[in-house]
Design a protein around this motif. Structure first.
Motif, PDB file in Angstrom:
ATOM      1  N   ASP A   1       9.525  -5.643  -8.949  1.00  0.00           N
ATOM      2  CA  ASP A   1      10.350  -4.852  -9.866  1.00  0.00           C
ATOM      3  C   ASP A   1      11.732  -5.521 -10.023  1.00  0.00           C
ATOM      4  O   ASP A   1      12.223  -5.732 -11.142  1.00  0.00           O
ATOM      5  CB  ASP A   1      10.494  -3.431  -9.268  1.00  0.00           C
ATOM      6  CG  ASP A   1      10.889  -2.392 -10.295  1.00  0.00           C
ATOM      7  OD1 ASP A   1      11.369  -2.777 -11.369  1.00  0.00           O
ATOM      8  OD2 ASP A   1      10.735  -1.188 -10.006  1.00  0.00           O
TER       9      ASP A   1
ATOM     10  N   ALA B   1       7.464   4.530  -8.952  1.00  0.00           N
ATOM     11  CA  ALA B   1       8.879   4.176  -8.790  1.00  0.00           C
ATOM     12  C   ALA B   1       9.220   2.952  -9.644  1.00  0.00           C
ATOM     13  O   ALA B   1      10.393   2.617  -9.808  1.00  0.00           O
ATOM     14  CB  ALA B   1       9.175   3.878  -7.322  1.00  0.00           C
ATOM     15  N   ASN B   2       8.211   2.290 -10.194  1.00  0.00           N
ATOM     16  CA  ASN B   2       8.440   1.047 -10.945  1.00  0.00           C
ATOM     17  C   ASN B   2       9.229   1.292 -12.234  1.00  0.00           C
ATOM     18  O   ASN B   2       8.837   2.110 -13.073  1.00  0.00           O
ATOM     19  CB  ASN B   2       7.089   0.387 -11.273  1.00  0.00           C
ATOM     20  CG  ASN B   2       7.257  -0.944 -11.952  1.00  0.00           C
ATOM     21  OD1 ASN B   2       7.259  -1.039 -13.172  1.00  0.00           O
ATOM     22  ND2 ASN B   2       7.431  -1.987 -11.164  1.00  0.00           N
TER      23      ASN B   2
ATOM     24  N   GLY C   1       5.778  -4.204  -4.467  1.00  0.00           N
ATOM     25  CA  GLY C   1       6.241  -3.478  -5.647  1.00  0.00           C
ATOM     26  C   GLY C   1       7.741  -3.559  -5.874  1.00  0.00           C
ATOM     27  O   GLY C   1       8.185  -4.015  -6.943  1.00  0.00           O
ATOM     28  N   PRO C   2       8.535  -3.151  -4.891  1.00  0.00           N
ATOM     29  CA  PRO C   2       9.983  -3.144  -5.117  1.00  0.00           C
ATOM     30  C   PRO C   2      10.540  -4.529  -5.434  1.00  0.00           C
ATOM     31  O   PRO C   2      11.395  -4.672  -6.309  1.00  0.00           O
ATOM     32  CB  PRO C   2      10.544  -2.616  -3.786  1.00  0.00           C
ATOM     33  CG  PRO C   2       9.409  -1.860  -3.149  1.00  0.00           C
ATOM     34  CD  PRO C   2       8.157  -2.544  -3.606  1.00  0.00           C
TER      35      PRO C   2
ATOM     36  N   THR D   1       7.163   7.887  -3.670  1.00  0.00           N
ATOM     37  CA  THR D   1       6.506   7.278  -2.503  1.00  0.00           C
ATOM     38  C   THR D   1       6.131   8.394  -1.528  1.00  0.00           C
ATOM     39  O   THR D   1       6.599   9.528  -1.649  1.00  0.00           O
ATOM     40  CB  THR D   1       7.434   6.247  -1.833  1.00  0.00           C
ATOM     41  OG1 THR D   1       8.702   6.858  -1.648  1.00  0.00           O
ATOM     42  CG2 THR D   1       7.612   5.021  -2.689  1.00  0.00           C
ATOM     43  N   ASP D   2       5.284   8.071  -0.557  1.00  0.00           N
ATOM     44  CA  ASP D   2       4.781   9.097   0.362  1.00  0.00           C
ATOM     45  C   ASP D   2       5.930   9.798   1.087  1.00  0.00           C
ATOM     46  O   ASP D   2       6.847   9.144   1.575  1.00  0.00           O
ATOM     47  CB  ASP D   2       3.838   8.458   1.387  1.00  0.00           C
ATOM     48  CG  ASP D   2       2.494   8.113   0.774  1.00  0.00           C
ATOM     49  OD1 ASP D   2       2.259   8.481  -0.392  1.00  0.00           O
ATOM     50  OD2 ASP D   2       1.680   7.490   1.478  1.00  0.00           O
TER      51      ASP D   2
ATOM     52  N   PHE E   1       0.244  -5.164  -6.757  1.00  0.00           N
ATOM     53  CA  PHE E   1       1.644  -5.601  -6.604  1.00  0.00           C
ATOM     54  C   PHE E   1       1.816  -6.328  -5.267  1.00  0.00           C
ATOM     55  O   PHE E   1       2.462  -7.377  -5.197  1.00  0.00           O
ATOM     56  CB  PHE E   1       2.590  -4.396  -6.646  1.00  0.00           C
ATOM     57  CG  PHE E   1       3.044  -4.034  -8.035  1.00  0.00           C
ATOM     58  CD1 PHE E   1       4.149  -4.658  -8.599  1.00  0.00           C
ATOM     59  CD2 PHE E   1       2.381  -3.064  -8.779  1.00  0.00           C
ATOM     60  CE1 PHE E   1       4.580  -4.330  -9.872  1.00  0.00           C
ATOM     61  CE2 PHE E   1       2.801  -2.735 -10.058  1.00  0.00           C
ATOM     62  CZ  PHE E   1       3.902  -3.367 -10.613  1.00  0.00           C
ATOM     63  N   ASP E   2       1.233  -5.772  -4.204  1.00  0.00           N
ATOM     64  CA  ASP E   2       1.416  -6.366  -2.872  1.00  0.00           C
ATOM     65  C   ASP E   2       0.749  -7.747  -2.791  1.00  0.00           C
ATOM     66  O   ASP E   2       1.317  -8.683  -2.231  1.00  0.00           O
ATOM     67  CB  ASP E   2       0.857  -5.429  -1.795  1.00  0.00           C
ATOM     68  CG  ASP E   2       1.643  -4.114  -1.730  1.00  0.00           C
ATOM     69  OD1 ASP E   2       2.821  -4.107  -2.149  1.00  0.00           O
ATOM     70  OD2 ASP E   2       1.083  -3.105  -1.272  1.00  0.00           O
TER      71      ASP E   2
ATOM     72  N   GLU F   1      -1.667  -2.123  -4.501  1.00  0.00           N
ATOM     73  CA  GLU F   1      -2.283  -3.232  -3.785  1.00  0.00           C
ATOM     74  C   GLU F   1      -2.151  -4.516  -4.616  1.00  0.00           C
ATOM     75  O   GLU F   1      -1.913  -5.597  -4.068  1.00  0.00           O
ATOM     76  CB  GLU F   1      -3.763  -2.870  -3.614  1.00  0.00           C
ATOM     77  CG  GLU F   1      -4.442  -3.407  -2.421  1.00  0.00           C
ATOM     78  CD  GLU F   1      -5.904  -2.894  -2.384  1.00  0.00           C
ATOM     79  OE1 GLU F   1      -6.237  -1.860  -3.009  1.00  0.00           O
ATOM     80  OE2 GLU F   1      -6.698  -3.569  -1.727  1.00  0.00           O
TER      81      GLU F   1
ATOM     82  N   HIS G   1      -4.184   4.432  -3.845  1.00  0.00           N
ATOM     83  CA  HIS G   1      -4.943   5.111  -4.897  1.00  0.00           C
ATOM     84  C   HIS G   1      -4.413   4.807  -6.292  1.00  0.00           C
ATOM     85  O   HIS G   1      -3.238   4.512  -6.487  1.00  0.00           O
ATOM     86  CB  HIS G   1      -4.996   6.624  -4.667  1.00  0.00           C
ATOM     87  CG  HIS G   1      -3.810   7.173  -3.961  1.00  0.00           C
ATOM     88  ND1 HIS G   1      -2.654   7.455  -4.589  1.00  0.00           N
ATOM     89  CD2 HIS G   1      -3.597   7.452  -2.654  1.00  0.00           C
ATOM     90  CE1 HIS G   1      -1.777   7.900  -3.724  1.00  0.00           C
ATOM     91  NE2 HIS G   1      -2.314   7.898  -2.536  1.00  0.00           N
TER      92      HIS G   1
ATOM     93  N   HIS H   1       0.980  14.788  -4.103  1.00  0.00           N
ATOM     94  CA  HIS H   1       1.753  13.905  -4.998  1.00  0.00           C
ATOM     95  C   HIS H   1       2.037  14.613  -6.330  1.00  0.00           C
ATOM     96  O   HIS H   1       3.124  14.492  -6.888  1.00  0.00           O
ATOM     97  CB  HIS H   1       0.978  12.619  -5.294  1.00  0.00           C
ATOM     98  CG  HIS H   1       1.267  11.482  -4.362  1.00  0.00           C
ATOM     99  ND1 HIS H   1       2.526  10.951  -4.192  1.00  0.00           N
ATOM    100  CD2 HIS H   1       0.456  10.751  -3.559  1.00  0.00           C
ATOM    101  CE1 HIS H   1       2.473   9.941  -3.323  1.00  0.00           C
ATOM    102  NE2 HIS H   1       1.220   9.806  -2.918  1.00  0.00           N
TER     103      HIS H   1
END
Ligand code: KG4
Ligand code: ZN
Length: 344
Positions: A187, A277-278, A183-184, A305-306, A169-170, A167, A141, A117
């Motif tokens: 946002d 990305a936020n 998250g998205p 993102t991954d 955010f989710d 997590e 993480h 990352h």
């Protein structure tokens, strides 16, 4: 071509991702995500992720090579995420990478997901500043790192003691009935909300926390505070709750990242991970860092993102740094510490 040609494979969570880089140049970045299959569970289900990786890994490698217009035989090395992450998911990527490396007689680099990352920013903004503080925030993480050399020396300065930022955010999106991943959508919804409507708690920000947890994070209290607020004030606009929650997360992340920079005497901050990305986190980090004379480097949201390009980027830096490749017999490790950048 302007450097070693590296294929990078990432399967630590729910993205089967394969990237190809040549030196610092991004040639391909293919992602097959199983996120939709996890949506009805409200979080990533490890078994479902592993199965999806098995199905997607070969076609994703093929697509990445096609996009990059390279053949597997042209590669100089193969890099793969070997931890931290979901063990069953990691094993799909490491098995594929080890098989490819053996069959093609190419060097293999089994690497750390967090170091990858950090590395990805070379693809967009050139050589990494060193030393730098890195704030890595994703669904799995939440870490503050001191990066003296991404191929040799990374030290953990702090991390979350409970939920990861993503997590949070989710989970909050789920409470607000906004779907997964949170998250998205938070946002997006927050753009129409008042971020000052509710003062949500900033974990580990009291003076009593300064001795032990100044650079650590805690998000479970914030999640509980949102749940309680919602119960007591069911009439509140969802956008106001979302925006106030997002502000609390961004505020605590930026405050602690800049505290780390001050304490370590470092003037570069790298952001990474899905939560980077936020839009509010990016804006707040840039604004506050400027006041403190800190330069912020943030990859494009797609590279936050991954993805496989980040793994290939770290592989490229390891090859350039003449680091010895990974010997056969290494084992993917779900709790790989960040200080272990690559297996030897
Ligand atoms: O790095 P990533 O793709 O995978 C992990 O390693 O976890 O991060 C995924 C996480 C999810 O929790 C998702 O909700 C969060 O990143 N995320 C965001 C945004 N985009 C993705 N969080 C806040 N704002 C965003 N725009
Ligand atoms: Zn990640």
């Amino acid at each position: 071509m302007n450097g070693p040609l590296i294929l990078g494979i990432e399967t630590s969570c729910d993205e089967t991702a394969v990237g190809v880089v040549s030196g610092h140049t991004l040639l391909a970045d293919e992602v097959a995500s199983s996120v939709d299959e996890h949506a009805r569970f409200g979080g990533v289900v490890p078994e479902v992720a592993s199965r999806a990786h098995v199905e997607a890994i070969v076609p994703t490698i093929e697509r990445a090579c096609e996009k990059a217009k390279v053949s597997l035989r042209d590669l100089d090395a193969i890099a793969v995420t070997a931890g931290p992450g979901l063990i069953g998911a990691l094993l799909v990527g490491t098995s594929a990478a080890s098989g490819l490396a053996a069959a093609l007689e190419k060097p293999l680099y089994a690497v750390n997901h967090l170091a990858a990352h950090v590395s990805v920013d070379v693809l967009e903004h050139g050589p990494l500043p060193a030393p730098a503080i890195a704030l890595l925030v994703s669904g799995g993480h939440t870490s503050l790192l001191r990066v003296d050399d991404v191929t040799h020396s990374i030290t953990s300065l702090g991390s979350t003691v409970d939920d990861a930022a993503g997590e949070a955010f989710d989970k909050v999106a789920r409470l607000l009935g906004l779907g997964f991943p949170g998250g998205p959508v938070i946002d997006r919804v927050s753009a129409n909300g008042n971020s000052e409507a509710i003062e949500f708690p900033r974990g580990f920000s009291q003076s009593k926390d300064q001795a032990d947890h100044a650079l650590d994070f805690s998000f479970s209290g914030l999640k509980t505070a949102v749940a309680r607020y919602l119960k007591d004030h069911p009439e509140t606009k969802v956008a106001d709750i979302a925006a106030s929650f997002q502000e609390a997360v961004a505020d605590v992340l930026v405050t602690k990242a800049l505290l780390a920079a001050r304490r370590e005497g470092i003037d570069h901050l790298l952001l990474g991970g899905g939560v980077a990305a936020n839009s509010r986190l990016r804006a707040l980090a840039t604004e506050r860092a400027k006041q403190q004379g800190v330069i912020v480097r943030t990859p494009s949201p797609r590279l936050c993102t991954d993805n496989g390009a980040m793994v290939a980027a770290l592989g490229s830096l390891l090859v350039a740094g003449a680091v010895a490749p990974t010997a056969p017999g290494y084992a993917a490790t779900s709790h790989l510490p960040v200080s272990q950048i690559a297996f030897t």
